[in-house]
Design an enzyme around this catalytic site. Structure first.
Site, PDB file in Angstrom:
ATOM      1  N   GLU A   2       0.785  -1.298  -0.148  1.00  0.00           N
ATOM      2  CA  GLU A   2      -0.095   0.237   0.159  1.00  0.00           C
ATOM      3  C   GLU A   2       1.037   1.273   0.040  1.00  0.00           C
ATOM      4  O   GLU A   2       0.696   2.114   0.919  1.00  0.00           O
ATOM      5  CB  GLU A   2      -1.029  -0.117   1.131  1.00  0.00           C
ATOM      6  CG  GLU A   2      -2.058  -1.176   1.077  1.00  0.00           C
ATOM      7  CD  GLU A   2      -3.237  -0.984   1.952  1.00  0.00           C
ATOM      8  OE1 GLU A   2      -4.166  -1.523   2.149  1.00  0.00           O
ATOM      9  OE2 GLU A   2      -2.891  -0.552   3.110  1.00  0.00           O
ATOM     10  N   GLU A  29      -5.818  -8.063  -0.840  1.00  0.00           N
ATOM     11  CA  GLU A  29      -6.199  -7.711   0.643  1.00  0.00           C
ATOM     12  C   GLU A  29      -7.784  -7.460   0.244  1.00  0.00           C
ATOM     13  O   GLU A  29      -7.989  -6.575  -0.745  1.00  0.00           O
ATOM     14  CB  GLU A  29      -5.637  -6.630   1.207  1.00  0.00           C
ATOM     15  CG  GLU A  29      -4.399  -6.999   1.718  1.00  0.00           C
ATOM     16  CD  GLU A  29      -3.779  -5.781   2.755  1.00  0.00           C
ATOM     17  OE1 GLU A  29      -4.734  -5.027   3.288  1.00  0.00           O
ATOM     18  OE2 GLU A  29      -2.613  -5.636   2.694  1.00  0.00           O
TER      19      GLU A  29
END
Length: 475
Positions: free
Chosen positions: A181, A373
């Site tokens: 991320e 995710e």
């Protein structure tokens, strides 16, 4: 129902070293940034780089120090994942297990041995490891001595670490992610990049300079991975989720476009190999001057093989967004969308948003996608018999997997799906254990108490059936 998932599609789950391993000072591991982030009232200020924490305190609880003890229990946990039928398992390497200080010339052999055993255990069950090099942690010594990613020297430390990983685990790992991320650097600078701000500094200048260093490091790591083994597949990783305009007012549409651009900036560089045109004006208007070296543009041309991303929720933006009207539920600020339900933690539940996000990203990058995710954080309460009936989680995952199937039917190549927190772990955002995502329950509470015993939830058996049918049986 006929499956829309291709043959060989990878099914599995994801964790991160810093949220699961524990054993924070064992095996020669050095302290990392995450080990300084406490549970409780000061957590957010530390994560945002507003409160300097270069050492731990006796009067605070640090969830990462023990986490769920995956370090000692990984064989038991991987056996449970194999029982579900996993063909891929995403985890990360703790940088400070291999380089405790971060700037050593040679790695810690005990750290290499641990991960070699971990990945070998995966291979024993025909599970493909998907490994993140930097997942919200870095050696604290690099923060204290060099200022973390604000220093260009950190590029050399990272590429040495990356080369060590590619060489030590060659033949065991072929799917790699450079930074988890990576766009969260802009929103949670200490957890994202080890940044702590001084009073005289312009945070935007510091963040984008650090971003440049991370992007150079990612490109160099990608180049090294391909040189060591051309079969290596390297991906970038985005905290995904499109911004919807709050209304059809043109100013709201523009605000949403700007928010999407900010979010996708890193991936634009990693997947396309150059800074997007719009950054020139943005840097000029914000007074940001990125220090570069000759050759940086050529380094950035080493682009990733695929684009991976997390997706939990879509977001909303308007021209009138401010700190008073945005949700405090996530570090990426959003207006509340009246058209979607929200989780207990205020995250909008929007399966169609996943399909929208995937179509946008494939249109933009033309590279295979990997959803690494996705999941629902919820409070799971065992019944009198100790069973956990997490039908709400099954419902969330079912609808998102259906949206994923629709995106594949739209023509998007997708490598696989790893649901987040396949075994309960410490929440990165809040430091809680009670915010659970897993198919496997871990007996531990928010204060670090519990037996750490593992227990299968109802969703465990449901996901086993999903994998066995290659996504055809979602009931």
């Amino acid at each position: 129902m006929e499956t829309k998932f291709p043959a060989g599609f990878l099914w599995g789950g994801a964790i991160a070293a810093n949220q699961a391993e524990g054993a924070w000072r064992e095996g020669g591991k050095g302290p990392a940034t995450v080990d300084m982030i406490p549970h409780g009232k000061d957590r957010l200020a530390v994560k945002l780089g507003q409160q300097k924490r270069f050492s731990w305190r006796d009067d605070e609880f640090y969830p990462s120090h023990e986490a769920i003890d995956f370090y000692h229990r990984y064989k038991e946990d991987i056996a449970l994942m194999a029982e579900m039928g996993f063909t891929v398992f995403r985890t990360s390497i703790a940088w400070s297990r291999l380089y405790p200080q971060g700037d050593e010339l040679t790695p810690n052999e005990a750290g290499i041995a641990f991960y070699r055993e971990l990945f070998s255990e995966c291979k024993k069950y025909h599970i493909e490891p998907l490994v993140t090099l930097c997942h919200f942690d870095m050696p604290m010594h690099l923060v204290k001595e060099y200022g973390a990613w604000r220093s260009r020297k950190t590029i050399d430390f990272f590429t040495r670490y990356a080369r060590t990983c590619f060489e030590a685990f060659d033949g065991l790992v072929k799917y790699w992610l450079t930074f988890n991320e990576i766009n969260i650097l802009l929103h949670s600078p200490f957890s994202g990049a080890g940044l702590v701000f001084e009073e005289h500094e312009d945070p935007q200048q510091v963040k984008y300079q650090a971003a440049h260093h991370e992007l150079i490091a990612s490109a160099l790591a990608t180049k090294i991975a391909h040189e060591i083994n051309p079969q290596n597949q390297v991906g970038c990783m985005l905290a995904g989720g499109n911004f919807y305009p709050y209304s059809c007012k043109p100013e709201d549409v523009w605000a949403a476009l700007e928010k999407d651009r900010e979010n996708l900036f890193f991936i634009d560089v990693q997947a396309r190999g150059a800074y997007p045109a719009w950054t020139r004006r943005m840097f000029r208007e914000q007074g940001i001057a990125i220090e570069t070296l000759p050759g940086d543009d050529d380094i950035l041309k080493h682009t990733v093989d695929f684009v991976s991303f997390s997706y939990y929720a879509s977001r909303c933006a308007s021209a009138e967004m401010n700190n008073g009207n945005t949700s405090a539920a996530n570090v990426v600020k959003s207006l509340k969308n009246p058209w979607v339900e929200a989780s207990e933690w205020g995250w909008g539940i929007d399966p169609l948003g996943l399909r929208i996000t995937m179509n946008m990203m494939y249109d933009r990058y033309q590279k295979p996608l990997f959803l690494v995710e996705n999941g629902l954080g919820a409070k799971d309460e065992p019944d009198a018999s100790g069973n956990i009936h997490d039908d709400y989680r099954i419902s969330y995952l079912r609808e998102h997997i259906r949206a994923l199937a629709e995106a594949i039917d739209d023509g998007i190549p997708v490598i696989g799906y790893t649901s987040w927190g396949c075994i309960d772990l410490v929440s990165a955002s809040t430091g809680e254990m009670s915010k659970r995502y897993g198919f496997i329950y871990v007996d531990r509470d928010d204060q670090g108490k519990g037996t750490l015993a593992r227990r299968r939830k109802k969703s465990f058996w449901w996901y086993k059936k999903v994998i066995a049918s290659n996504g055809a049986d979602l009931d």
